[in-house]
Design a protein around this motif. Structure first.
Motif, PDB file in Angstrom:
ATOM      1  N   GLU A 266       0.821  -1.217   0.000  1.00  0.00           N
ATOM      2  CA  GLU A 266       0.000   0.000   0.000  1.00  0.00           C
ATOM      3  C   GLU A 266       0.856   1.269   0.000  1.00  0.00           C
ATOM      4  OE1 GLU A 266      -2.486  -0.397   3.404  1.00  0.00           O
ATOM      5  OE2 GLU A 266      -3.804  -1.889   2.478  1.00  0.00           O
ATOM      6  N   GLN A 267       2.160   1.116   0.229  1.00  0.00           N
ATOM      7  CA  GLN A 267       3.053   2.277   0.280  1.00  0.00           C
ATOM      8  C   GLN A 267       3.786   2.419  -1.052  1.00  0.00           C
ATOM      9  OE1 GLN A 267       5.238   2.835   4.082  1.00  0.00           O
ATOM     10  NE2 GLN A 267       4.304   0.893   4.687  1.00  0.00           N
ATOM     11  N   LYS A 268       3.264   3.300  -1.870  1.00  0.00           N
ATOM     12  CA  LYS A 268       3.794   3.491  -3.225  1.00  0.00           C
ATOM     13  C   LYS A 268       5.278   3.850  -3.221  1.00  0.00           C
ATOM     14  CE  LYS A 268       2.873   6.424  -7.238  1.00  0.00           C
ATOM     15  NZ  LYS A 268       1.993   7.477  -7.777  1.00  0.00           N
ATOM     16  N   SER A 269       5.692   4.663  -2.269  1.00  0.00           N
ATOM     17  CA  SER A 269       7.095   5.125  -2.251  1.00  0.00           C
ATOM     18  C   SER A 269       8.065   3.959  -2.051  1.00  0.00           C
ATOM     19  CB  SER A 269       7.290   6.165  -1.150  1.00  0.00           C
ATOM     20  OG  SER A 269       6.990   5.610   0.129  1.00  0.00           O
ATOM     21  N   LEU A 270       7.669   2.956  -1.237  1.00  0.00           N
ATOM     22  CA  LEU A 270       8.545   1.808  -1.007  1.00  0.00           C
ATOM     23  C   LEU A 270       8.687   0.970  -2.268  1.00  0.00           C
ATOM     24  CD1 LEU A 270       7.474   0.613   2.569  1.00  0.00           C
ATOM     25  CD2 LEU A 270       9.422   2.023   1.916  1.00  0.00           C
ATOM     26  N   LEU A 271       7.576   0.752  -2.970  1.00  0.00           N
ATOM     27  CA  LEU A 271       7.630  -0.021  -4.209  1.00  0.00           C
ATOM     28  C   LEU A 271       8.468   0.698  -5.264  1.00  0.00           C
ATOM     29  CD1 LEU A 271       3.932  -1.282  -4.486  1.00  0.00           C
ATOM     30  CD2 LEU A 271       5.944  -2.608  -3.854  1.00  0.00           C
ATOM     31  N   LEU A 272       8.320   2.022  -5.319  1.00  0.00           N
ATOM     32  CA  LEU A 272       9.075   2.791  -6.311  1.00  0.00           C
ATOM     33  C   LEU A 272      10.577   2.739  -6.044  1.00  0.00           C
ATOM     34  CD1 LEU A 272       6.809   5.931  -6.846  1.00  0.00           C
ATOM     35  CD2 LEU A 272       7.310   4.120  -8.498  1.00  0.00           C
ATOM     36  N   ARG A 273      10.965   2.650  -4.771  1.00  0.00           N
ATOM     37  CA  ARG A 273      12.389   2.538  -4.437  1.00  0.00           C
ATOM     38  C   ARG A 273      12.988   1.282  -5.064  1.00  0.00           C
ATOM     39  NH1 ARG A 273      13.254   2.787   1.822  1.00  0.00           N
ATOM     40  NH2 ARG A 273      15.274   1.965   1.160  1.00  0.00           N
ATOM     41  N   ILE A 274      12.197   0.229  -5.116  1.00  0.00           N
ATOM     42  CA  ILE A 274      12.668  -1.026  -5.706  1.00  0.00           C
ATOM     43  C   ILE A 274      12.584  -0.975  -7.228  1.00  0.00           C
ATOM     44  CG2 ILE A 274      12.288  -3.518  -5.847  1.00  0.00           C
ATOM     45  CD1 ILE A 274      11.026  -3.306  -3.024  1.00  0.00           C
ATOM     46  N   LEU A 279      15.164   0.426 -13.367  1.00  0.00           N
ATOM     47  CA  LEU A 279      15.309   1.256 -14.557  1.00  0.00           C
ATOM     48  C   LEU A 279      16.771   1.448 -14.932  1.00  0.00           C
ATOM     49  CD1 LEU A 279      12.618   4.002 -13.821  1.00  0.00           C
ATOM     50  CD2 LEU A 279      12.453   2.151 -15.493  1.00  0.00           C
ATOM     51  N   ASP A 280      17.663   1.297 -13.944  1.00  0.00           N
ATOM     52  CA  ASP A 280      19.089   1.446 -14.209  1.00  0.00           C
ATOM     53  C   ASP A 280      19.680   0.214 -14.888  1.00  0.00           C
ATOM     54  OD1 ASP A 280      18.951   3.901 -12.946  1.00  0.00           O
ATOM     55  OD2 ASP A 280      19.441   3.054 -10.984  1.00  0.00           O
ATOM     56  N   SER A 281      18.908  -0.880 -14.876  1.00  0.00           N
ATOM     57  CA  SER A 281      19.392  -2.125 -15.464  1.00  0.00           C
ATOM     58  C   SER A 281      19.075  -2.148 -16.954  1.00  0.00           C
ATOM     59  CB  SER A 281      18.721  -3.315 -14.772  1.00  0.00           C
ATOM     60  OG  SER A 281      18.985  -4.513 -15.453  1.00  0.00           O
ATOM     61  N   ALA A 282      19.922  -2.803 -17.726  1.00  0.00           N
ATOM     62  CA  ALA A 282      19.704  -2.888 -19.175  1.00  0.00           C
ATOM     63  C   ALA A 282      18.507  -3.759 -19.506  1.00  0.00           C
ATOM     64  CB  ALA A 282      20.957  -3.439 -19.849  1.00  0.00           C
ATOM     65  N   VAL A 306      12.666  -4.028 -17.655  1.00  0.00           N
ATOM     66  CA  VAL A 306      12.208  -2.779 -18.271  1.00  0.00           C
ATOM     67  C   VAL A 306      11.482  -3.107 -19.570  1.00  0.00           C
ATOM     68  CG1 VAL A 306      14.044  -1.397 -17.258  1.00  0.00           C
ATOM     69  CG2 VAL A 306      14.392  -2.425 -19.514  1.00  0.00           C
ATOM     70  N   TYR A 307      10.560  -2.239 -19.962  1.00  0.00           N
ATOM     71  CA  TYR A 307       9.977  -2.319 -21.299  1.00  0.00           C
ATOM     72  C   TYR A 307      10.247  -0.994 -21.992  1.00  0.00           C
ATOM     73  CZ  TYR A 307       5.941   0.193 -19.287  1.00  0.00           C
ATOM     74  OH  TYR A 307       5.121   1.112 -18.667  1.00  0.00           O
ATOM     75  N   LYS A 308      10.340  -1.039 -23.330  1.00  0.00           N
ATOM     76  CA  LYS A 308      10.855   0.096 -24.077  1.00  0.00           C
ATOM     77  C   LYS A 308       9.977   0.434 -25.279  1.00  0.00           C
ATOM     78  CE  LYS A 308      15.611  -1.527 -23.184  1.00  0.00           C
ATOM     79  NZ  LYS A 308      16.885  -1.888 -23.829  1.00  0.00           N
ATOM     80  N   SER A 309      10.257   1.595 -25.836  1.00  0.00           N
ATOM     81  CA  SER A 309       9.819   1.935 -27.180  1.00  0.00           C
ATOM     82  C   SER A 309      11.093   2.225 -27.958  1.00  0.00           C
ATOM     83  CB  SER A 309       8.903   3.159 -27.181  1.00  0.00           C
ATOM     84  OG  SER A 309       8.564   3.528 -28.502  1.00  0.00           O
ATOM     85  N   ARG A 310      11.422   1.350 -28.876  1.00  0.00           N
ATOM     86  CA  ARG A 310      12.724   1.368 -29.539  1.00  0.00           C
ATOM     87  C   ARG A 310      13.808   1.250 -28.455  1.00  0.00           C
ATOM     88  NH1 ARG A 310      11.128   2.208 -34.639  1.00  0.00           N
ATOM     89  NH2 ARG A 310       9.301   3.508 -34.954  1.00  0.00           N
ATOM     90  N   GLU A 311      14.672   2.240 -28.329  1.00  0.00           N
ATOM     91  CA  GLU A 311      15.727   2.146 -27.309  1.00  0.00           C
ATOM     92  C   GLU A 311      15.414   2.963 -26.062  1.00  0.00           C
ATOM     93  OE1 GLU A 311      18.252   0.020 -27.499  1.00  0.00           O
ATOM     94  OE2 GLU A 311      17.234  -0.610 -29.323  1.00  0.00           O
ATOM     95  N   ARG A 312      14.263   3.615 -26.022  1.00  0.00           N
ATOM     96  CA  ARG A 312      13.895   4.444 -24.871  1.00  0.00           C
ATOM     97  C   ARG A 312      13.172   3.603 -23.825  1.00  0.00           C
ATOM     98  NH1 ARG A 312      11.256   6.931 -28.497  1.00  0.00           N
ATOM     99  NH2 ARG A 312       9.347   6.874 -27.265  1.00  0.00           N
ATOM    100  N   VAL A 313      13.699   3.576 -22.611  1.00  0.00           N
ATOM    101  CA  VAL A 313      13.049   2.852 -21.520  1.00  0.00           C
ATOM    102  C   VAL A 313      11.803   3.620 -21.098  1.00  0.00           C
ATOM    103  CG1 VAL A 313      13.261   2.096 -19.120  1.00  0.00           C
ATOM    104  CG2 VAL A 313      15.179   1.795 -20.702  1.00  0.00           C
ATOM    105  N   LEU A 314      10.660   2.929 -21.056  1.00  0.00           N
ATOM    106  CA  LEU A 314       9.403   3.561 -20.672  1.00  0.00           C
ATOM    107  C   LEU A 314       9.019   3.274 -19.220  1.00  0.00           C
ATOM    108  CD1 LEU A 314       7.184   2.881 -23.829  1.00  0.00           C
ATOM    109  CD2 LEU A 314       8.498   4.932 -23.274  1.00  0.00           C
ATOM    110  N   GLY A 315       9.292   2.056 -18.756  1.00  0.00           N
ATOM    111  CA  GLY A 315       8.880   1.706 -17.401  1.00  0.00           C
ATOM    112  C   GLY A 315       9.387   0.327 -17.011  1.00  0.00           C
ATOM    113  N   THR A 316       8.877  -0.178 -15.893  1.00  0.00           N
ATOM    114  CA  THR A 316       9.280  -1.468 -15.347  1.00  0.00           C
ATOM    115  C   THR A 316       8.049  -2.327 -15.100  1.00  0.00           C
ATOM    116  OG1 THR A 316      11.041  -0.317 -14.153  1.00  0.00           O
ATOM    117  CG2 THR A 316      10.621  -2.589 -13.529  1.00  0.00           C
TER     118      THR A 316
END
Length: 349
Positions: A266-274, A279-282, A306-316
């Protein structure tokens, strides 16, 4: 990590696979029955004792059997990744891309996020999770300004991949709709096809050039564009299948641990930390128990990509489950889903 001989590796992998299947401590007799290694239970017990001293197994005081540690799961996961890498393609094929393609025209980004989290949950029997694309990581297609009321303008953004965002901006000066239409036309012609982050940089540079002479329309266009494009954005997380945790023995029999997990989710900030670390990973990132940067999730494992559009990372996106999850099935599932979503967003552009 210590080098293990083949007998130790086989016994350790048998302990892990047995524990994944049963959630119960594994004894030497179970090992001799489940593995093709021709050793006596006494010899197996000695090897298991060595593995315990090396930190791969632990010995619950209420049982004669042993359970894998985080170190053992890391060894197991690394072995799976090496095997997959040597075999080339991930060993998974699910006929779901046609379903997503057929619905693409009618599915907005929010629905795609919901579909993805549900899909991951459904096929893993754990929790499926995904961070929606950051607006700043997308390619700008169109913007429109609409007068709402005095000093308030609605800005509607559309990106090339179909993301739509609405934003109410405050304007000190009341502008007629025909002036807003001209500003809309100017900004669309100037910035269409550019990445949002590049547009933001250019707007900041333009507004910083105080001595530059602008005509009235261009000046107002940059002002409204800056208000619209430069405001902070919030990351959206979608997840599905939290009830699946209830069926896991290690949690269903431990009320305190289950409460801690649900509180963390329920704590969004904790999930986002992970998830932001991923996002730093290839590509794929796996956190097992204590490897997680968030202490409250040390009873869980995260398999993300991560998922991408072409070479741009969009999210996890990824799967959250017990450390005892079936990594051999879940790793290919997450990889397949990330590739599927990347293909979808790339084709949308």
């Amino acid at each position: 990590m210590e080098e293990l001989n083949e007998r130790s590796k086989q016994i350790l992998e048998t302990v892990i696979s047995s524990y994944i299947a049963t959630a119960g401590p594994v004894g030497s007799r179970t090992i001799t029955k489940r593995s093709n290694i021709n050793l006596s239970p006494a010899t197996v017990r000695n090897i298991m004792s060595d593995l315990e001293e090396m930190g791969f197994l632990s010995h619950p005081h209420t049982s004669a059997g042993r359970v894998p540690t985080d170190k053992a799961y890391r060894f197991y996961v690394d072995s799976i990744l090496k095997r997959i890498a040597s075999e080339g393609e991930f060993p998974l094929s699910l006929n779901t891309d046609e379903e997503l393609k057929e619905n693409r025209e009618t599915m907005n980004v929010e629905n795609i996020m919901k579909w993805t989290s549900h899909y991951l949950s459904q096929f893993s029997n754990y929790i499926g999770i995904i961070i929606a694309p950051k607006f700043s990581s997308t390619i700008f297609q169109h913007i429109e300004f609409i007068n709402l009321r005095k000093h308030q303008i609605l800005a509607i953004f559309v990106t090339k991949s179909g993301i739509v965002q609405h934003k109410v901006i405050k304007n000190d000066e009341d502008l007629p709709q025909d002036a807003l239409d001209k500003i809309t036309k100017y900004l669309n012609e100037k910035f269409q096809g550019m990445a949002l982050q590049d547009i933001r940089m250019e707007l900041e540079e333009m507004m910083a050039e105080e001595k530059r002479a602008y005509d009235r329309l261009v000046e107002k266009a940059y002002y409204l564009g800056r208000l619209a494009f430069l405001s902070p954005e919030e990351e959206e997380i979608y997840f599905d299948g939290t009830a699946n945790i209830l069926s896991q023995p290690e949690f269903s029999n431990n009320v305190d641990e289950m409460k801690r997990i649900f509180s963390t989710l329920e704590q969004k900030s904790l999930l986002l930390r992970i998830l932001d670390k991923c996002l730093d990973s290839a590509g794929m990132q796996i956190f097992i128990g204590s490897e997680s940067p968030v202490k409250e999730t040390h009873g869980l494992s995260f398999i993300t990509s991560v998922y991408k559009s072409r070479e741009r990372v969009l999210g996890t996106l990824g799967v959250i489950g017990p450390k005892r999850m079936d990594y051999f099935q879940i790793i290919p599932l997450v990889n397949y889903t990330a590739n599927l979503l990347s293909k979808l967003f790339t084709e949308a552009e």
